[in-house]
Scaffold this motif. Structure first.
Motif, PDB file in Angstrom:
ATOM      1  N   SER A 279     -53.906  16.333-132.857  1.00 37.75           N
ATOM      2  CA  SER A 279     -52.885  17.395-132.716  1.00 37.75           C
ATOM      3  C   SER A 279     -51.916  17.317-133.887  1.00 37.75           C
ATOM      4  N   ILE A 280     -51.185  18.417-134.065  1.00 35.64           N
ATOM      5  CA  ILE A 280     -50.274  18.533-135.196  1.00 35.64           C
ATOM      6  C   ILE A 280     -48.918  17.933-134.821  1.00 35.64           C
ATOM      7  N   ALA A 281     -48.365  17.134-135.724  1.00 35.01           N
ATOM      8  CA  ALA A 281     -47.042  16.548-135.433  1.00 35.01           C
ATOM      9  C   ALA A 281     -45.999  17.668-135.482  1.00 35.01           C
TER      10      ALA A 281
ATOM     11  N   HIS B 214     -40.354  20.466-133.179  1.00 30.29           N
ATOM     12  CA  HIS B 214     -39.743  21.520-132.342  1.00 30.29           C
ATOM     13  C   HIS B 214     -40.794  22.315-131.584  1.00 30.29           C
ATOM     14  N   GLY B 215     -41.832  21.642-131.203  1.00 31.91           N
ATOM     15  CA  GLY B 215     -42.857  22.294-130.377  1.00 31.91           C
ATOM     16  C   GLY B 215     -42.491  22.197-128.913  1.00 31.91           C
ATOM     17  N   SER B 216     -43.487  22.331-128.063  1.00 26.99           N
ATOM     18  CA  SER B 216     -43.270  22.211-126.624  1.00 26.99           C
ATOM     19  C   SER B 216     -42.740  20.818-126.301  1.00 26.99           C
ATOM     20  N   HIS B 217     -41.739  20.758-125.397  1.00 29.23           N
ATOM     21  CA  HIS B 217     -41.158  19.447-125.065  1.00 29.23           C
ATOM     22  C   HIS B 217     -41.646  18.930-123.727  1.00 29.23           C
ATOM     23  N   ARG B 218     -42.572  19.661-123.106  1.00 28.04           N
ATOM     24  CA  ARG B 218     -43.022  19.203-121.799  1.00 28.04           C
ATOM     25  C   ARG B 218     -44.456  19.623-121.621  1.00 28.04           C
ATOM     26  N   LEU B 219     -45.295  18.688-121.211  1.00 27.24           N
ATOM     27  CA  LEU B 219     -46.669  19.064-120.907  1.00 27.24           C
ATOM     28  C   LEU B 219     -46.752  19.294-119.407  1.00 27.24           C
ATOM     29  N   GLY B 220     -47.444  20.306-119.008  1.00 25.69           N
ATOM     30  CA  GLY B 220     -47.575  20.581-117.580  1.00 25.69           C
ATOM     31  C   GLY B 220     -46.372  21.325-117.052  1.00 25.69           C
ATOM     32  N   LYS B 221     -46.442  21.653-115.764  1.00 23.39           N
ATOM     33  CA  LYS B 221     -45.433  22.536-115.174  1.00 23.39           C
ATOM     34  C   LYS B 221     -44.180  21.762-114.769  1.00 23.39           C
ATOM     35  N   ARG B 222     -43.061  22.459-114.782  1.00 24.96           N
ATOM     36  CA  ARG B 222     -41.833  21.923-114.167  1.00 24.96           C
ATOM     37  C   ARG B 222     -42.050  21.909-112.662  1.00 24.96           C
TER      38      ARG B 222
ATOM     39  N   PHE C  88     -46.766  29.827-127.520  1.00 22.22           N
ATOM     40  CA  PHE C  88     -47.543  28.586-127.531  1.00 22.22           C
ATOM     41  C   PHE C  88     -47.348  27.927-128.889  1.00 22.22           C
ATOM     42  N   ASP C  89     -47.081  26.597-128.885  1.00 23.70           N
ATOM     43  CA  ASP C  89     -46.825  25.942-130.164  1.00 23.70           C
ATOM     44  C   ASP C  89     -48.130  25.735-130.939  1.00 23.70           C
ATOM     45  N   SER C  90     -48.022  25.119-132.093  1.00 25.20           N
ATOM     46  CA  SER C  90     -49.188  25.000-132.991  1.00 25.20           C
ATOM     47  C   SER C  90     -50.278  24.128-132.393  1.00 25.20           C
ATOM     48  N   ASN C  91     -49.984  23.432-131.303  1.00 26.51           N
ATOM     49  CA  ASN C  91     -51.029  22.677-130.596  1.00 26.51           C
ATOM     50  C   ASN C  91     -51.510  23.423-129.364  1.00 26.51           C
ATOM     51  N   GLY C  92     -51.009  24.654-129.172  1.00 19.16           N
ATOM     52  CA  GLY C  92     -51.439  25.452-128.018  1.00 19.16           C
ATOM     53  C   GLY C  92     -50.701  25.110-126.745  1.00 19.16           C
TER      54      GLY C  92
END
Ligand SMILES: C[C@@H]1N[C@@H](c2nc3ccccc3[nH]2)[C@H](O)[C@@H]1O
Length: 448
Positions: A1-3, A6-14, A239-243
């Motif tokens: 994945s791309i470093a 400022h991409g997504s700060h959370r994987l999965g749902k809140r 969606f960030d650069s890692n999707g």
């Protein structure tokens, strides 16, 4: 994945309470109201075919003429309690109000601009009374905010010169000030619905937007912000650069719906929908297809069946009245919701095979299954295919639970349910299934 910084700060749902509440809304009300409601899609007797809230961009309407409209803003019919009451009868669980649309006119008293309601003949805050009225009806309020602001001298769609960059720094500070001001003034707001963030200039602001989003979340813990606000390090939004999903839910479904559960990528999402084909602000001459309550109910049910929320748009007129077409739709949808809201509130996706007669929803708490029938088969036989080992314990009409059904097993894990509902039912019919608990496979006794 791309470093990414400022991409997504959370994987999965809140999974916190505020997000669970958001997930269970089902139906929301969008309100687009502002200066654009005064011309209502016409200027000097000419008809504007675009979206009414975009009339300032119309070549036949000089910017100066539009920018003077605030001197006419005096909506004497504005009655926030009546709006909130209507939303209650519609069955909306949340409401999203335009605090500032692309034109930059603020419906709240902002200390950072003179282009706001206090300098109009009306002279008073619009947002505060709306928040109060909707809170009083138990309808959560979300604030729509357009980053794009045609009125602010520092706004740029792209940053080409040094002068652009300097001016844009002032615009960024102004944007931050207005957002923090809104959260200070209206602390009961549950979230922000951002728009106007597709500009190249904004897509370069990953760090600024990231810091600002964090600041807003600190100011109101649990605040709900969708995927349309922040660009990532490479300018990607939604969606960030890692999707990975930016923000708390996907905000990409504007005037369109996902077709399959795969289209939603398993994320939370909302669909915001106009009643005509493409009018958010008030247009006095709706042309083209205007959706019926049957169509809007189908979009609502389809959204819930795919784990999303459906937000229906209202565009009050320049005097602050809700137009009669919207009042009629609110009443028709409200009547259907009065009977069938159990299939909407707190419901979401069920992984049974989609059938032609309509949509399944599942109540997340009770596990009850709802068959919402839009297309009654000519032979009245509704096909139901369940995952193996799940049976149909009880089947009955949601409207009249005394009307029960005996599913006819036509194949393994496949049934026909023969509709008994009267053919006169106006809206879609809902049948409730109480599925049997999954029977344990033989020999899978759990170790004590
Ligand atoms: C929720 C909707 N988003 C705004 C909008 N502006 C657009 C410009 C280009 C493409 C789509 C757009 N949607 C519409 O004016 C409305 O507020």
């Amino acid at each position: 994945s791309i470093a990414l910084e400022h991409g997504s700060h959370r994987l999965g749902k809140r999974t916190d309470e505020m997000m669970q509440t958001w997930r269970n809304y089902g139906l929301g009300q969008f309100i687009h109201w502002g200066l654009y409601a005064i011309p209502g899609g016409h200027w000097e007797g000419k008809y504007y075919g675009g979206a009414a809230e975009w009339i300032r961009s119309w070549k036949d309407m000089p910017n100066e003429a539009y920018d003077e409209l605030y001197k006419e803003f005096d909506p004497q019919n504005f009655d926030p309690r009546a709006w909130a009451k209507q939303a209650k009868s519609l069955g909306a669980k949340y409401m999203i109000i335009t605090t500032k649309h692309h034109d930059g006119f603020c419906l709240w008293p902002s200390e950072y601009t003179d282009y706001d309601v206090t300098n109009s003949p009306y002279g008073k805050d619009i947002i505060g009374p709306l928040v109060e009225a909707y809170d009083a009806e138990g309808i959560d309020v979300y604030l729509y905010f357009s980053v794009m602001d045609w009125n602010h001298l520092g706004y740029r769609s792209k940053l080409e010169t040094e002068e652009d960059r300097e001016a844009y720094e002032g615009f960024k500070e102004f944007t931050r000030n207005q957002l923090l001001e809104l959260l200070d003034l209206y602390p009961t707001t549950k979230g922000l619905w951002f728009d106007g963030t597709w500009d190249a200039a904004w897509k370069e602001q990953a760090a600024f937007a990231d810091k600002l989003e964090t600041e807003m979340r600190e100011k109101i813990p649990g605040l709900i912000i969708g995927s349309r606000f922040r660009p990532d390090d490479y300018g990607n939004r939604h969606f960030d650069s890692n999707g990975d999903l930016m923000g708390d839910y996907e905000q990409g479904w504007e005037r369109k719906l996902p077709e399959t559960f795969e289209d939603t990528k398993g994320n939370d999402w909302d669909c915001v929908m106009t009643v005509p084909e493409n009018q958010w602000g008030y247009h006095s001459d709706w042309r083209g297809h205007v959706k019926t309550s049957f169509e809007l109910i189908e979009m609502l049910v389809k959204s819930v069946s795919l784990n999303g929320n459906f937000v229906m748009n209202f565009g009050p007129d320049g005097q602050g009245s809700i137009r009669e077409e919207e009042t009629k739709l609110a009443a028709e949808i409200g009547d259907w919701m009065d009977v069938n809201h159990e299939a909407i509130y707190g419901c979401g996706y069920l992984d049974w095979k989609k059938q032609d007669w309509g949509y399944y929803t599942k109540n997340r708490e009770t596990g009850k299954v709802y068959m919402v029938v839009f297309n009654r088969p000519l032979n009245g036989a509704l096909r139901v295919k369940t995952p193996s080992k799940i049976g149909l314990e009880k089947v009955y009409s949601l409207k009249e639970p005394s009307v029960t059904y005996e599913p006819e097993e036509v194949h393994k894990d496949e049934y026909f349910i023969h509709l008994k509902e009267s053919k006169t039912s106006k809206g879609p019919v809902v049948i409730v299934i109480e599925p049997t608990k999954e029977k344990q496979q033989e020999g899978t006794e759990y170790q004590k």
